[in-house]
Design a protein around this motif. Sequence first.
Motif, mmCIF file in Angstrom:
data_model
loop_
_atom_site.group_PDB
_atom_site.id
_atom_site.type_symbol
_atom_site.label_atom_id
_atom_site.label_comp_id
_atom_site.label_asym_id
_atom_site.label_seq_id
_atom_site.Cartn_x
_atom_site.Cartn_y
_atom_site.Cartn_z
ATOM 1 N N LYS A 47 17.223 -14.801 -9.016
ATOM 2 C CA LYS A 47 16.703 -16.136 -8.668
ATOM 3 C C LYS A 47 16.616 -17.036 -9.894
ATOM 4 O O LYS A 47 16.726 -18.246 -9.797
ATOM 5 C CB LYS A 47 15.305 -16.028 -8.045
ATOM 6 N N PHE A 48 16.373 -16.423 -11.039
ATOM 7 C CA PHE A 48 16.268 -17.196 -12.280
ATOM 8 C C PHE A 48 17.634 -17.392 -12.935
ATOM 9 O O PHE A 48 17.719 -17.942 -14.032
ATOM 10 C CB PHE A 48 15.330 -16.488 -13.274
ATOM 11 N N GLY A 49 18.686 -16.892 -12.303
ATOM 12 C CA GLY A 49 20.023 -17.090 -12.833
ATOM 13 C C GLY A 49 20.461 -16.081 -13.877
ATOM 14 O O GLY A 49 21.329 -16.363 -14.693
ATOM 15 N N TYR A 50 19.863 -14.886 -13.851
ATOM 16 C CA TYR A 50 20.240 -13.844 -14.806
ATOM 17 C C TYR A 50 21.158 -12.845 -14.122
ATOM 18 O O TYR A 50 21.046 -12.607 -12.926
ATOM 19 C CB TYR A 50 18.990 -13.131 -15.338
ATOM 20 N N LYS A 51 22.083 -12.265 -14.886
ATOM 21 C CA LYS A 51 23.034 -11.298 -14.343
ATOM 22 C C LYS A 51 22.789 -9.926 -14.962
ATOM 23 O O LYS A 51 22.472 -9.825 -16.151
ATOM 24 C CB LYS A 51 24.475 -11.731 -14.670
ATOM 25 N N GLU A 52 22.993 -8.893 -14.168
ATOM 26 C CA GLU A 52 22.715 -7.542 -14.663
ATOM 27 C C GLU A 52 23.807 -7.063 -15.605
ATOM 28 O O GLU A 52 24.992 -7.309 -15.394
ATOM 29 C CB GLU A 52 22.580 -6.554 -13.499
ATOM 30 N N ILE A 53 23.373 -6.354 -16.658
ATOM 31 C CA ILE A 53 24.319 -5.713 -17.573
ATOM 32 C C ILE A 53 23.891 -4.256 -17.730
ATOM 33 O O ILE A 53 22.701 -3.956 -17.734
ATOM 34 C CB ILE A 53 24.374 -6.430 -18.933
ATOM 35 N N ARG A 54 24.879 -3.357 -17.803
ATOM 36 C CA ARG A 54 24.563 -1.935 -18.020
ATOM 37 C C ARG A 54 25.314 -1.465 -19.255
ATOM 38 O O ARG A 54 26.536 -1.652 -19.345
ATOM 39 C CB ARG A 54 24.979 -1.097 -16.814
ATOM 40 N N THR A 55 24.606 -0.882 -20.167
ATOM 41 C CA THR A 55 25.237 -0.363 -21.377
ATOM 42 C C THR A 55 24.950 1.131 -21.448
ATOM 43 O O THR A 55 24.059 1.629 -20.769
ATOM 44 C CB THR A 55 24.695 -1.065 -22.643
ATOM 45 N N PRO A 56 25.725 1.865 -22.283
ATOM 46 C CA PRO A 56 25.553 3.326 -22.333
ATOM 47 C C PRO A 56 24.156 3.734 -22.794
ATOM 48 O O PRO A 56 23.449 2.959 -23.436
ATOM 49 C CB PRO A 56 26.596 3.768 -23.364
ATOM 50 N N ILE A 57 23.808 4.957 -22.486
ATOM 51 C CA ILE A 57 22.503 5.482 -22.874
ATOM 52 C C ILE A 57 22.482 5.816 -24.360
ATOM 53 O O ILE A 57 21.450 5.787 -24.981
ATOM 54 C CB ILE A 57 22.169 6.706 -21.995
ATOM 55 N N PHE A 58 23.650 6.110 -24.932
ATOM 56 C CA PHE A 58 23.671 6.332 -26.384
ATOM 57 C C PHE A 58 24.648 5.386 -27.074
ATOM 58 O O PHE A 58 25.565 4.869 -26.446
ATOM 59 C CB PHE A 58 23.966 7.794 -26.737
ATOM 60 N N GLU A 59 24.378 5.168 -28.337
ATOM 61 C CA GLU A 59 25.180 4.240 -29.139
ATOM 62 C C GLU A 59 25.382 4.876 -30.506
ATOM 63 O O GLU A 59 24.762 5.896 -30.830
ATOM 64 C CB GLU A 59 24.411 2.918 -29.337
ATOM 65 N N HIS A 60 26.205 4.221 -31.341
ATOM 66 C CA HIS A 60 26.294 4.650 -32.734
ATOM 67 C C HIS A 60 24.947 4.396 -33.399
ATOM 68 O O HIS A 60 24.347 3.343 -33.220
ATOM 69 C CB HIS A 60 27.392 3.881 -33.474
ATOM 70 N N THR A 61 24.498 5.361 -34.168
ATOM 71 C CA THR A 61 23.198 5.253 -34.832
ATOM 72 C C THR A 61 23.079 3.977 -35.659
ATOM 73 O O THR A 61 22.032 3.344 -35.695
ATOM 74 C CB THR A 61 22.985 6.488 -35.729
ATOM 75 N N GLU A 109 27.830 9.908 -35.546
ATOM 76 C CA GLU A 109 26.370 9.792 -35.552
ATOM 77 C C GLU A 109 25.956 9.000 -34.320
ATOM 78 O O GLU A 109 26.309 7.826 -34.181
ATOM 79 C CB GLU A 109 25.893 9.061 -36.816
ATOM 80 N N ILE A 110 25.219 9.652 -33.442
ATOM 81 C CA ILE A 110 24.882 9.079 -32.138
ATOM 82 C C ILE A 110 23.357 9.008 -31.997
ATOM 83 O O ILE A 110 22.643 9.882 -32.490
ATOM 84 C CB ILE A 110 25.465 9.975 -31.016
ATOM 85 N N THR A 111 22.870 7.977 -31.331
ATOM 86 C CA THR A 111 21.431 7.874 -31.069
ATOM 87 C C THR A 111 21.183 7.444 -29.628
ATOM 88 O O THR A 111 21.843 6.525 -29.131
ATOM 89 C CB THR A 111 20.777 6.858 -32.039
ATOM 90 N N LEU A 112 20.250 8.134 -28.983
ATOM 91 C CA LEU A 112 19.810 7.738 -27.644
ATOM 92 C C LEU A 112 19.056 6.418 -27.789
ATOM 93 O O LEU A 112 18.187 6.296 -28.641
ATOM 94 C CB LEU A 112 18.859 8.795 -27.085
ATOM 95 N N LYS A 113 19.367 5.440 -26.962
ATOM 96 C CA LYS A 113 18.809 4.110 -27.209
ATOM 97 C C LYS A 113 17.279 4.088 -27.208
ATOM 98 O O LYS A 113 16.651 4.555 -26.267
ATOM 99 C CB LYS A 113 19.376 3.069 -26.241
ATOM 100 N N PRO A 114 16.690 3.583 -28.306
ATOM 101 C CA PRO A 114 15.235 3.496 -28.384
ATOM 102 C C PRO A 114 14.706 2.173 -27.842
ATOM 103 O O PRO A 114 13.499 2.004 -27.693
ATOM 104 C CB PRO A 114 14.956 3.584 -29.889
#
Length: 421
Positions: free
Chosen positions: A34-48, A76-81
């Motif tokens: 309703k506020f004009g925002y769109k959903e985004i999905r990114t991976p659970i882990f990223e480069h540290t 080097e991988i990190t689970l998103k904090p």
Amino acid sequence: MKNIQVPRGTRDVLPPEVYKWNYVEALFRHICEKFGYKEIRTPIFEHTELFHRGVGETTDIVQKEMYSFKDNGDREITLKPEGTSPVVRSFIENKLYADTQPTKLYYITPCFRYERPQAGRLRAFHQFGVEVFGTSNPAVDAETIGLAMAFYKSLDIKNLELRINSVGCPECRRKYNDTLRNYLSTRVDRLCKTCQDRYERNPMRIIDCKVESCKKEIADIPLMLDHVCEDCRNDFEGLKENLTLMEIPYQVDPTIVRGLDYYTKTAFEIISHEIGAQGTVCGGGRYDGLIECLGGPATPGVGFAMGVERLLLTLQNNNIEIPKPKGIDIFIATIGENASKEAVKLLHKLRLEGIAADKDHMNRSLKAQFKYADKLHAAYTIVIGDDELDKDSVQLKNMETGQQEEIKLSTILELMKSKIK
RNA sequence: GUGGCUGUAGUCAAGCGGUUAAGACACAGGAUUGUGGCUCCUGCAUUCGUGGGUUCAAUUCCCAUCAGCCACCCCA
């Protein structure tokens, strides 16, 4: 054999609880759209490295709270904090800045931080968040706050407190830090141990010390808010004006210091007093330097994150009920082998038509089947035995009123289709 | 990471040195012939988070460990 339990600071969300999650997630999506925002999905882990640069080397999150590991390819991988850095990474990587601006995004994501668990603080937790890139207009800062407040309002949560502050831009913050160190230099040795440590690491934090002797010592400490540059001051005034236009009450709280390095100008918190020490139910602000810092074109940004577990806690402590899912439409009770087989056929046909239906698979007595139907909150129950099969006739029982009507078994499918409309 | 409190069935709990570990809810079955919600009856912990120790004897005392909670810290 010994049982294996969930790792510390994590928990399962079981069926009697999960409908609440589905409800608040759907509601959050609804409000965002309703506020004009769109959903985004990114991976659970990223480069540290993303978090080292995006969250900041000096933060507790990066220094001691990340779940980092090397994968089998030596990465080097990190689970998103937290949720912001990955979204910014994606914004840059996918060149979303080339699209019409501003870019308004929202996300629902699990996050991971190695902390000492407490009520409202888990090691695996969930965040709802929004980010707006491409405009430095303080009306947008206010819009994100308005979105959060609208969300809470639609859940009927009251007693929330909105606190706002400005932490300035890099220039005025540097000047302020000098002013602060200067002011503190003569009194450091009279401060508590933690504050002496803060003096080195993050002098701003001393402002919010709870030790009486420190409070006394720093009674007239200079506040960031009084030392922001003209530009930052105007934006802060703009923020307040926009909040007033939306009739959103707020308190200016000069002690708000966001823990993540990337914040500039607007910083805000929404606090619930009912859920214990971890009362920040939503926190956010502006981060005009972050996108550039992660290698993108200089682009302003603002956003917030709210903790889903804390949201659910707040709902619980305010006795706010989330609508329970309704039960099944029809239960088929059976007597004997033939009836049971007939029920399997019928059950599947009903289900294919979108009717919620079930039967017993525990060889229960008829009486127990009714108890079971009750437990499943069945709207209707029919009993099939040899008689019914012979005569093509069953009693359709309305479980709420207890009334039964005689119907032809062969017409049950059409009948139920009309009943559930 | 620091300090404090707690840990008995699926859940909430009583017992706190001595032969069979209360109670409630939940769950399961039953109260004569094929009908639920109420009521009544019956069943449901060889064992007290886990591992050691003290003792003739430990769920009860001590230590360690794990987990939860609370405060600090930090944050959503």
